[in-house]
Design a protein around this motif. Structure first.
Motif, PDB file in Angstrom:
ATOM      1  N   GLU A   1      49.264 -41.380 -59.943  1.00  0.00           N
ATOM      2  CA  GLU A   1      47.936 -41.635 -60.503  1.00  0.00           C
ATOM      3  C   GLU A   1      46.847 -41.274 -59.501  1.00  0.00           C
ATOM      4  O   GLU A   1      45.826 -40.666 -59.851  1.00  0.00           O
ATOM      5  CB  GLU A   1      47.813 -43.112 -60.898  1.00  0.00           C
ATOM      6  N   GLU A   2      47.065 -41.628 -58.230  1.00  0.00           N
ATOM      7  CA  GLU A   2      46.071 -41.348 -57.200  1.00  0.00           C
ATOM      8  C   GLU A   2      45.900 -39.837 -56.990  1.00  0.00           C
ATOM      9  O   GLU A   2      44.785 -39.322 -56.873  1.00  0.00           O
ATOM     10  CB  GLU A   2      46.497 -42.029 -55.893  1.00  0.00           C
ATOM     11  N   MET A   3      47.022 -39.098 -56.957  1.00  0.00           N
ATOM     12  CA  MET A   3      46.958 -37.659 -56.746  1.00  0.00           C
ATOM     13  C   MET A   3      46.257 -36.954 -57.908  1.00  0.00           C
ATOM     14  O   MET A   3      45.414 -36.079 -57.718  1.00  0.00           O
ATOM     15  CB  MET A   3      48.366 -37.097 -56.571  1.00  0.00           C
ATOM     16  N   ILE A   4      46.599 -37.344 -59.146  1.00  0.00           N
ATOM     17  CA  ILE A   4      45.992 -36.697 -60.315  1.00  0.00           C
ATOM     18  C   ILE A   4      44.514 -37.040 -60.398  1.00  0.00           C
ATOM     19  O   ILE A   4      43.674 -36.190 -60.714  1.00  0.00           O
ATOM     20  CB  ILE A   4      46.735 -37.121 -61.599  1.00  0.00           C
ATOM     21  N   SER A   5      44.181 -38.283 -60.100  1.00  0.00           N
ATOM     22  CA  SER A   5      42.770 -38.690 -60.113  1.00  0.00           C
ATOM     23  C   SER A   5      41.955 -37.891 -59.105  1.00  0.00           C
ATOM     24  O   SER A   5      40.849 -37.435 -59.395  1.00  0.00           O
ATOM     25  CB  SER A   5      42.669 -40.192 -59.819  1.00  0.00           C
TER      26      SER A   5
ATOM     27  N   THR B   1      38.585 -30.602 -58.807  1.00  0.00           N
ATOM     28  CA  THR B   1      38.887 -29.265 -59.321  1.00  0.00           C
ATOM     29  C   THR B   1      37.798 -28.675 -60.221  1.00  0.00           C
ATOM     30  O   THR B   1      37.488 -27.493 -60.108  1.00  0.00           O
ATOM     31  CB  THR B   1      40.242 -29.276 -60.049  1.00  0.00           C
ATOM     32  N   PRO B   2      37.201 -29.425 -61.162  1.00  0.00           N
ATOM     33  CA  PRO B   2      36.171 -28.807 -62.011  1.00  0.00           C
ATOM     34  C   PRO B   2      35.049 -28.150 -61.223  1.00  0.00           C
ATOM     35  O   PRO B   2      34.593 -27.061 -61.567  1.00  0.00           O
ATOM     36  CB  PRO B   2      35.663 -29.997 -62.838  1.00  0.00           C
ATOM     37  N   GLN B   3      34.603 -28.810 -60.150  1.00  0.00           N
ATOM     38  CA  GLN B   3      33.549 -28.218 -59.325  1.00  0.00           C
ATOM     39  C   GLN B   3      34.040 -26.919 -58.662  1.00  0.00           C
ATOM     40  O   GLN B   3      33.315 -25.923 -58.585  1.00  0.00           O
ATOM     41  CB  GLN B   3      33.099 -29.216 -58.260  1.00  0.00           C
ATOM     42  N   ALA B   4      35.312 -26.917 -58.203  1.00  0.00           N
ATOM     43  CA  ALA B   4      35.868 -25.716 -57.574  1.00  0.00           C
ATOM     44  C   ALA B   4      35.999 -24.574 -58.576  1.00  0.00           C
ATOM     45  O   ALA B   4      35.758 -23.405 -58.259  1.00  0.00           O
ATOM     46  CB  ALA B   4      37.219 -26.034 -56.957  1.00  0.00           C
ATOM     47  N   LEU B   5      36.367 -24.900 -59.817  1.00  0.00           N
ATOM     48  CA  LEU B   5      36.464 -23.877 -60.853  1.00  0.00           C
ATOM     49  C   LEU B   5      35.097 -23.261 -61.136  1.00  0.00           C
ATOM     50  O   LEU B   5      34.977 -22.047 -61.357  1.00  0.00           O
ATOM     51  CB  LEU B   5      37.047 -24.471 -62.135  1.00  0.00           C
TER      52      LEU B   5
ATOM     53  N   GLY C   1      42.488 -22.974 -52.311  1.00  0.00           N
ATOM     54  CA  GLY C   1      42.553 -24.433 -52.330  1.00  0.00           C
ATOM     55  C   GLY C   1      43.097 -24.976 -53.630  1.00  0.00           C
ATOM     56  O   GLY C   1      43.921 -25.893 -53.644  1.00  0.00           O
ATOM     57  N   ILE C   2      42.643 -24.406 -54.754  1.00  0.00           N
ATOM     58  CA  ILE C   2      43.122 -24.892 -56.057  1.00  0.00           C
ATOM     59  C   ILE C   2      44.598 -24.544 -56.244  1.00  0.00           C
ATOM     60  O   ILE C   2      45.344 -25.296 -56.888  1.00  0.00           O
ATOM     61  CB  ILE C   2      42.273 -24.279 -57.193  1.00  0.00           C
ATOM     62  N   LYS C   3      45.017 -23.406 -55.718  1.00  0.00           N
ATOM     63  CA  LYS C   3      46.396 -22.946 -55.899  1.00  0.00           C
ATOM     64  C   LYS C   3      47.398 -24.002 -55.432  1.00  0.00           C
ATOM     65  O   LYS C   3      48.301 -24.391 -56.191  1.00  0.00           O
ATOM     66  CB  LYS C   3      46.605 -21.643 -55.124  1.00  0.00           C
ATOM     67  N   SER C   4      47.262 -24.454 -54.203  1.00  0.00           N
ATOM     68  CA  SER C   4      48.244 -25.399 -53.675  1.00  0.00           C
ATOM     69  C   SER C   4      48.141 -26.761 -54.340  1.00  0.00           C
ATOM     70  O   SER C   4      49.154 -27.410 -54.614  1.00  0.00           O
ATOM     71  CB  SER C   4      48.064 -25.523 -52.161  1.00  0.00           C
TER      72      SER C   4
ATOM     73  N   VAL D   1      48.125 -22.370 -63.768  1.00  0.00           N
ATOM     74  CA  VAL D   1      46.859 -22.441 -63.034  1.00  0.00           C
ATOM     75  C   VAL D   1      47.075 -21.997 -61.592  1.00  0.00           C
ATOM     76  O   VAL D   1      46.283 -21.229 -61.028  1.00  0.00           O
ATOM     77  CB  VAL D   1      46.285 -23.872 -63.094  1.00  0.00           C
ATOM     78  N   SER D   2      48.151 -22.476 -60.986  1.00  0.00           N
ATOM     79  CA  SER D   2      48.456 -22.091 -59.609  1.00  0.00           C
ATOM     80  C   SER D   2      48.700 -20.587 -59.497  1.00  0.00           C
ATOM     81  O   SER D   2      48.213 -19.938 -58.572  1.00  0.00           O
ATOM     82  CB  SER D   2      49.677 -22.867 -59.105  1.00  0.00           C
ATOM     83  N   GLU D   3      49.440 -20.016 -60.457  1.00  0.00           N
ATOM     84  CA  GLU D   3      49.741 -18.584 -60.424  1.00  0.00           C
ATOM     85  C   GLU D   3      48.467 -17.742 -60.583  1.00  0.00           C
ATOM     86  O   GLU D   3      48.271 -16.740 -59.893  1.00  0.00           O
ATOM     87  CB  GLU D   3      50.741 -18.242 -61.525  1.00  0.00           C
ATOM     88  N   LEU D   4      47.576 -18.144 -61.484  1.00  0.00           N
ATOM     89  CA  LEU D   4      46.328 -17.410 -61.667  1.00  0.00           C
ATOM     90  C   LEU D   4      45.467 -17.481 -60.410  1.00  0.00           C
ATOM     91  O   LEU D   4      44.832 -16.488 -60.028  1.00  0.00           O
ATOM     92  CB  LEU D   4      45.569 -17.963 -62.869  1.00  0.00           C
TER      93      LEU D   4
END
Length: 888
Positions: A790-794, A800-804, A825-828, A838-841
């Motif tokens: 839960e902590e990791m997903i939160s 992530t939205p800001q990074a996207l 950063g988003i990949k890992s 998402v990671s592959e893209l």
């Protein structure tokens, strides 16, 4: 009887040599005493060299120890910091203060380790500065860890931690970078010291070995030399007698010629070669046995002998019966007391060898002429057969662009398959010719083995279905899909073997199995077996299977057809791929053909999926551009006219070179398709004449011919043609050639970048969410602690939205650096929680070339990334409700 004069002459020369060498024997003993003194000097030098070498090696050992001490201290310093960081992380997760001990230890030892490192690199001022800088970074890192402990609030997970984690990661990255620099410098210094020590040791060993060898040579060599010289002199007279007898009875003709050029002695063989007696030739000029036409050449060899001491030549000899023979002559100077006194002449009869050489030359010339004739035949045959085939395949392609029902499409497919089968027959003959002339080349590209096998299966599916036999393919799971090699040659072998199996099987099935025999880091060895339930092959017939133009049972050739080239080509292709091929069969019980090949491992990312472009809607719509077709075959002419017209150009066609030149003079054309084989004036000559008529504008001329040999291609370019297209030409190829040379924008109906990217991502069968990744993360969950998943997903959803959004903006602005860093950063992070697509893209965006970012491909990828992110997170949220009860 031996010639008495010859014996006396040989004895006189040998005795003279023996007497002249006697003074040398006295000097040998004096030389032996000198050798002993030199040996003692060398032994002294060995001792001095060994002493100096020992000192150098001791010095290198001390330096190496010091360097290892620096490296050890560096690694312990970094280990303390890393242990402190790990302890803080565990403390934050567990609230157990025992994990703070590594941090406290790192704080206590920081200054002490800095002082020790500074002292160790005292001889390197630059590294001292780096050590000071490293200490500063370590204190910053420890201070950051302290602030993390103080600001952590268990009631609010993640609050205030993320910025410091990022800052701490940057500091730790700088620490690692600086430490790696110092370690690299010290490691390089250590390697240099070890290498230098090795060189010193090697030189010492070599010096010792050479010196010992010299001592041995000086002490014992001279003694042995004296003994051998003495023995040689004692045997001189015995050898003299043997030599005289051997010369007289030698198989080679030997003679002695004086300074005036007259024979003064000859042996029996010399006289017998020419049919004379010794008395017939002694006293005559040495050129009397040579054909007058060869005198000039032989006198040239004689001059060479006078300059160099020895010369060889060939000449035509005149025998006693006026017949001629070929002689090989060797002339060697004869000197007495350093004064030239004539020469020795050695002859041998090479008439038989000469005759054989002439026959070989004639045979080679005949073989070359036959090879040229075969090449010309193959070229002409290729042209004559491919010309009507161009009409068949071309019209089939044009008909495919018209509205058709399913039955008509099936008929067209059958026509195309039949036409391709006829072309394959031609290609078999040409392939064999290329292999025999060593002109066959192999590609080395990444390909999908499953795609290659399925292509081969598709070619034969229709035939197998009509015969009512099964056609199965099985690829073992351990065989990697991505391989590297020549997929075309592999497909050709498969089609031949599978095609033969279908041809000779009337009921049952044909099965192809592909397994892996061996693998290592870079290569794998494939085993391919094709099983059938056909007529089988007897042991006697199997021996002829892989020979050209042979079938196992020639009586079946009328029933089953074929040239008998397929298996011969397969064997030679497999051999050229460094593999093996064979067969296991029994008459009436089917056959198993197999082959092994070694291929490199491929990169799946480099495999381009074969997609046919849809040219049915192509229309460049440029009636202002005029294209001329020069083609004498009316069918081919009609095909070309229809194709060019459908592309939206104005087209004219003529049937010969003279008309083409006249038409070119009367009207302006923007591109010309030129058939190379035309009546009266061929396409090459027509092109040369058109080039002479050009003024300031260069008209692209494209060779359009059924010939496929490299010689015809070379002739086309030398005549002034710009490009080369082989008939039968496909509609898509014709469109691409015109687009290329008229520099037109691409108009065919193709997939958008978005569609292509989506296809590529899905082609590797990635799931939206990889639940195994989250399962692995859950294994680190401690009882009584907040949900780690839960902590990791939160945390992921909060950042992530800001990074996207940053990726979208950077793609539009062509900001290469921001685009790659953010995607990295988003990949890992995405991979960590299982969002695989998402990671592959993000990985694809990270590794885009600058040119791809500049031309807008990053924009398309970023759009696809946003869409896939929405799909993936939706599936993630839905799955979390049922898979992990604690996560809402």
């Amino acid at each position: 009887m031996p010639n008495s004069e010859t014996q006396v002459d040989m004895k006189q020369h040998s005795l003279k040599d023996l007497i002249n060498s006697l003074p040398d024997m006295a000097s040998l003993f004096f030389k032996a005493d000198i050798a002993t003194g030199i040996a003692l000097v060398i032994l002294s030098m060995i001792g001095v060299s060994a002493y100096k070498t020992r000192d150098k090696l001791t010095e290198y050992s001390a330096r190496a120890t010091h360097t290892n001490e620096i490296l050890l201290e560096l690694r312990e310093t970094i280990a303390n910091v890393q242990n402190a960081e790990s302890g803080i992380s565990n403390y934050l997760l567990t609230q157990d203060e025992v994990f703070l001990d590594p941090y406290k230890k790192a704080v206590e030892n920081a200054n002490q380790r800095q002082e020790k490192l500074v002292a160790l690199v005292a001889d390197h001022p630059e590294q001292q500065q780096k050590v000071y800088k490293l200490n500063t970074l370590i204190h910053e890192k420890l201070e950051q860890l302290y602030r993390t402990i103080k600001s952590y609030d268990p009631a609010v997970p993640g609050r205030g931690i993320q910025p410091r984690v990022i800052l701490g990661g940057i500091i730790m990255s700088d620490i690692h970078k600086l430490t790696n620099e110092i370690e690299t410098e010290q490691s390089n210094f250590l390697k240099a010291q070890v290498k230098e020590a090795d060189l010193v040791a090697q030189k010492s060993y070599v010096t010792l070995a050479l010196a010992s060898a010299l001592v041995f040579i000086f002490l014992f060599g001279s003694r042995i030399m004296v003994s051998r010289q003495t023995a040689r002199r004692l045997l001189a007279e015995v050898e003299l007698k043997k030599t005289s007898l051997a010369l007289e009875n030698a198989v080679e003709g030997i003679s002695r010629v004086d300074v005036d050029g007259n024979y003064i002695s000859i042996n029996k063989t010399f006289a017998a070669i020419l049919g004379f007696s010794a008395e017939d030739l002694i006293g005559k000029n040495w050129l009397s046995i040579i054909l007058p036409d060869d005198h000039k050449r032989i006198l040239g060899a004689h001059q060479s002998m006078l300059l160099r001491g020895k010369a060889e030549s060939e000449a035509i000899g005149v025998c006693r019966d006026k017949s001629t023979c070929f002689l090989k002559m060797t002339m060697i100077q004869n000197q007495s007391d350093g004064i030239f006194s004539g020469h020795y002449c050695f002859i041998s009869d090479i008439s038989i060898q000469k005759k054989e050489n002439i026959e070989l030359i004639n045979a080679r010339r005949a073989a070359q002429e036959a090879s040229v004739a075969k090449s010309e035949f193959l070229a002409n045959m290729s042209h004559e057969i491919r010309t009507p085939m161009n009409g068949v395949i071309g019209m089939t392609g044009l008909m495919a662009t018209t509205p058709l029902n399913d039955q008509q499409k099936q008929y067209l497919d059958t026509i195309k398959v039949s036409a391709q089968a006829l072309l394959s027959l031609i290609n078999d003959i040409l392939d064999l010719s290329k292999i025999e002339s060593r002109k066959m080349t192999f590609e080395s590209i990444d390909f999908d083995i499953e795609e290659v096998v399925n292509d081969a299966k598709k070619i034969l599916t229709h035939t197998a279905s009509n015969k009512g036999i099964g056609l199965n393919v099985d690829i073992a799971p351990m065989v990697p899909r991505a391989l590297k090699g020549d997929p075309g040659k592999l497909r050709q072998i498969l089609v031949n073997l599978m095609g033969n199996a279908v041809k000779f099987t009337s009921q049952g099935e044909v099965s192809t199995f592909i397994t892996m025999l061996h693998e290592d880091t870079d290569t794998i060895e494939l085993r391919v077996e094709v099983h059938d339930t056909g007529i089988g092959i007897s042991p006697d017939d199997q021996s002829r299977l892989f020979q050209a133009f042979n079938q196992a049972d020639n009586s079946t050739s009328r029933k089953y057809g074929g040239t008998g080239l397929g298996l011969a080509i397969c064997k030679r292709l497999v051999d050229m791929m460094h593999g093996n091929i064979g067969v296991q069969s029994e008459a009436g019980k089917g056959s198993t053909f197999w082959f092994n090949v070694r291929l490199e491992r491929g990169n799946p990312e480099n495999i381009v999926k074969a997609t046919e472009k849809d040219y049915q809607t192509v229309a460049f719509n440029r009636p202002d551009l005029h294209i001329l077709i020069v083609e004498d075959n009316l069918v081919n002419q009609k095909v070309a006219i229809e194709m060019v017209s459908q592309l939206g150009f104005t087209v004219n066609a003529v049937a010969d070179g003279a008309t083409a030149i006249k038409t070119f003079q009367e009207k302006t054309y923007h591109l010309i398709f030129m058939d190379c084989h035309l009546p009266d004036m061929d396409g090459y000559e027509t092109t040369r004449e058109i080039r002479k008529l050009e003024t300031n504008t260069h008209i692209p001329i494209i060779a359009l011919t059924a010939d496929v040999t490299s010689g015809d291609r070379k002739m086309a370019f030398e005549a002034g043609m710009d490009d080369y297209a082989t008939k039968p030409i496909e509609f898509s190829v014709l469109a691409e050639i015109i687009q290329k040379w008229l520099k037109l924008p691409s108009t065919p109906k193709t997939q958008s970048i978005k569609t292509i990217v989506e296809d590529e991502v899905r082609s590797v069968s990635l799931p939206l969410v990889n639940w195994d990744a989250l399962d692995r993360l859950g294994k680190f969950q401690k009882a009584g602690s907040p949900s780690l998943i839960e902590e990791m997903i939160s945390l992921y959803f909060s950042t992530t939205p800001q990074a996207l959004a940053q990726i979208q903006a950077a793609a539009v602005k062509r900001d290469h650096e921001t685009l790659r860093e953010t995607a990295h950063g988003i990949k890992s992070a995405s991979a960590q929680i299982g969002l695989t697509i998402v990671s592959e893209l993000c990985r694809q965006i990270e590794y885009l070339e600058d040119e791809q970012i500049t031309n807008g491909e990053a924009v398309a990828l970023a759009k696809v990334l946003l869409e896939e992110y929405e799909k993936s997170t939706a599936e993630l949220n839905e799955g979390l409700k049922t898979r992990y009860a604690k996560v809402a």
